[in-house]
Design an enzyme around this catalytic site. Structure first.
Site, PDB file in Angstrom:
ATOM      1  CG  ASN A 109       9.686  79.455 -23.700  1.00 38.52           C
ATOM      2  OD1 ASN A 109      10.892  79.611 -23.528  1.00 38.52           O
ATOM      3  ND2 ASN A 109       8.783  80.135 -23.030  1.00 38.52           N
ATOM      4  CB  SER A 144       6.903  80.141 -20.123  1.00 39.22           C
ATOM      5  OG  SER A 144       7.432  81.027 -19.204  1.00 39.22           O
ATOM      6  CD  GLU A 158       6.974  84.227 -28.052  1.00 41.70           C
ATOM      7  OE1 GLU A 158       6.648  83.529 -29.012  1.00 41.70           O
ATOM      8  OE2 GLU A 158       7.250  83.751 -26.944  1.00 41.70           O
ATOM      9  CG  HIS A 201       6.391  84.952 -23.216  1.00 47.08           C
ATOM     10  ND1 HIS A 201       7.000  84.077 -24.078  1.00 47.08           N
ATOM     11  CD2 HIS A 201       6.917  84.689 -21.994  1.00 47.08           C
ATOM     12  CE1 HIS A 201       7.847  83.322 -23.416  1.00 47.08           C
ATOM     13  NE2 HIS A 201       7.821  83.673 -22.147  1.00 47.08           N
TER      14      HIS A 201
END
Ligand SMILES: NC(=O)c1ccc[n+]([C@@H]2O[C@H](COP(=O)([O-])OP(=O)(O)OC[C@H]3O[C@@H](n4cnc5c(N)ncnc54)[C@H](O)[C@@H]3O)[C@@H](O)[C@H]2O)c1
Length: 321
Positions: A229, A151, A191, A179
């Site tokens: 994130n 992450s 991602e 991701h």
């Protein structure tokens, strides 16, 4: 366009091009054909990735976890998800059986010696991931793509862990991030992040395989928190700070964001769903890697993780489960 966005665009462009300059081989730009996938970690993300790969991309998956109990729990969850899909007529029983027959669990990472693509989804602990990638570089075939579901940990650092000689990019050029978003069977976005060492072919293979899994890839640079994130975690952290400083109670915080921004759940409920340990780990990376105090993790979030209140997975977080 203001100066900040000009700078950000230029930085992303430079990172991508430096990486290609160092690692790309112009003679070969074909995506790796994936005949067998390895997934490491049978937790909520790893299990979801394995199941979607078996169902949508139709590849056999070797699912590795160092805990037999976690493997059993993960595969039982796969049975439950497939049974639910059959009961709702989303798939037939034959399709469920076929997908399930493609999932094989093991506690031995050495069984990844015959995979073409591996996705690591163990907890967000840098040294744990570095150790696994050092092993993968030795165990997996020389053509295998080595992907991480991290992450927040730098892809460049994870790639660097594959070798003691930085001039040797034979394994580090095959490291990339895929991701996935949680829950993997539901969320379409993924991602794809290149480290400095990642080759153009590796990036292409990751994009193609994620598309074969029915996902919509977004490509981003190796910058703390990447895209998703970098935006999501400060939002969750600010919601926790609002709770700890008494700006609002948890129902008010979740209700205003849910009903005011048309998202399926409020930030505190979402944090419980992601896992408070994962949220804290990501905030710490953002804080440490940028040195910017705006990313300071909330004290309450830290205390809740200290208490073992990790959200849905531990039965207690901002809500009880
Ligand atoms: N939870 C989310 O919403 C989310 C979303 C996107 C990405 N991620 C990332 O995905 C990764 C996994 O997160 P998760 O939520 O699935 O975690 P999890 O805690 O649910 O699962 C981790 C699994 O890894 C296993 N494991 C631990 N050490 C291992 C080892 N040495 N070898 C093999 N297996 C090992 C554990 O037994 C467990 O089953 C993390 O990097 C996390 O940051 C999580």
């Amino acid at each position: 366009m203001n100066m900040a966005s000009v700078f950000a665009r230029r930085q992303a462009y430079q990172l991508t091009n430096w990486s290609r300059k160092f690692s790309s081989s112009p003679a070969r730009n074909a995506a790796t054909e994936v005949k067998r996938l390895g997934v490491i970690g049978a937790g909520q993300m790893g299990l979801g990735i394995a199941l979607v790969a078996a169902q949508k991309a139709g590849v056999p998956v070797t699912l590795v976890d160092n805990s037999q109990a976690s493997l059993d729990k993960g595969l039982a969850f796969a049975d439950k998800l497939l049974a639910k899909d059959v009961s709702k007529s989303r798939i037939t029983q034959d399709q469920a059986d076929e997908a399930r027959s493609k999932l094989a669990g093991t506690t031995s990472i050495e069984e990844l010696s015959n995979v073409d693509f591996v996705i690591e989804a163990v907890p967000e602990i840098p040294n744990l991931k570095f150790g696994i990638f050092a092993k993968l570089a030795k165990i997996c075939p020389e053509h295998a793509i080595l992907a991480t579901n991290t992450s927040s940990i730098s892809i460049t650092k994870i790639a660097a862990a594959t070798t003691k000689d930085p001039r040797d990019t034979s394994a580090s050029s095959r490291v990339v991030s895929t991701h996935f978003m949680n829950p993997v069977p539901v969320q379409k976005g993924v991602e794809i992040i290149s480290g400095l060492q990642t080759s153009a072919e590796t990036l292409k293979s990751a994009v193609e395989f994620c598309k074969a899994m029915g996902k919509i890839p977004s490509v981003s640079a190796d910058s703390p928190g990447f895209l998703a994130n970098r935006i999501l975690m400060p939002y969750i952290n600010e919601a926790v700070i609002c709770l700890e400083t008494g700006v609002g109670d948890q129902d008010s915080i979740d209700a205003i964001m849910k009903n005011g921004t048309n998202v399926p759940m409020g930030p505190l409920q979402l944090a419980d769903f992601i896992g408070l340990d994962t949220c804290l780990a990501i905030m710490r990376v953002l804080h440490q890697e940028t040195g910017d105090s705006k990313y300071r993790p909330s004290v309450l979030l830290t205390k809740m993780v200290d208490a073992g209140w990790l959200g849905k997975k531990s039965g207690k977080g901002f809500y009880d489960y």
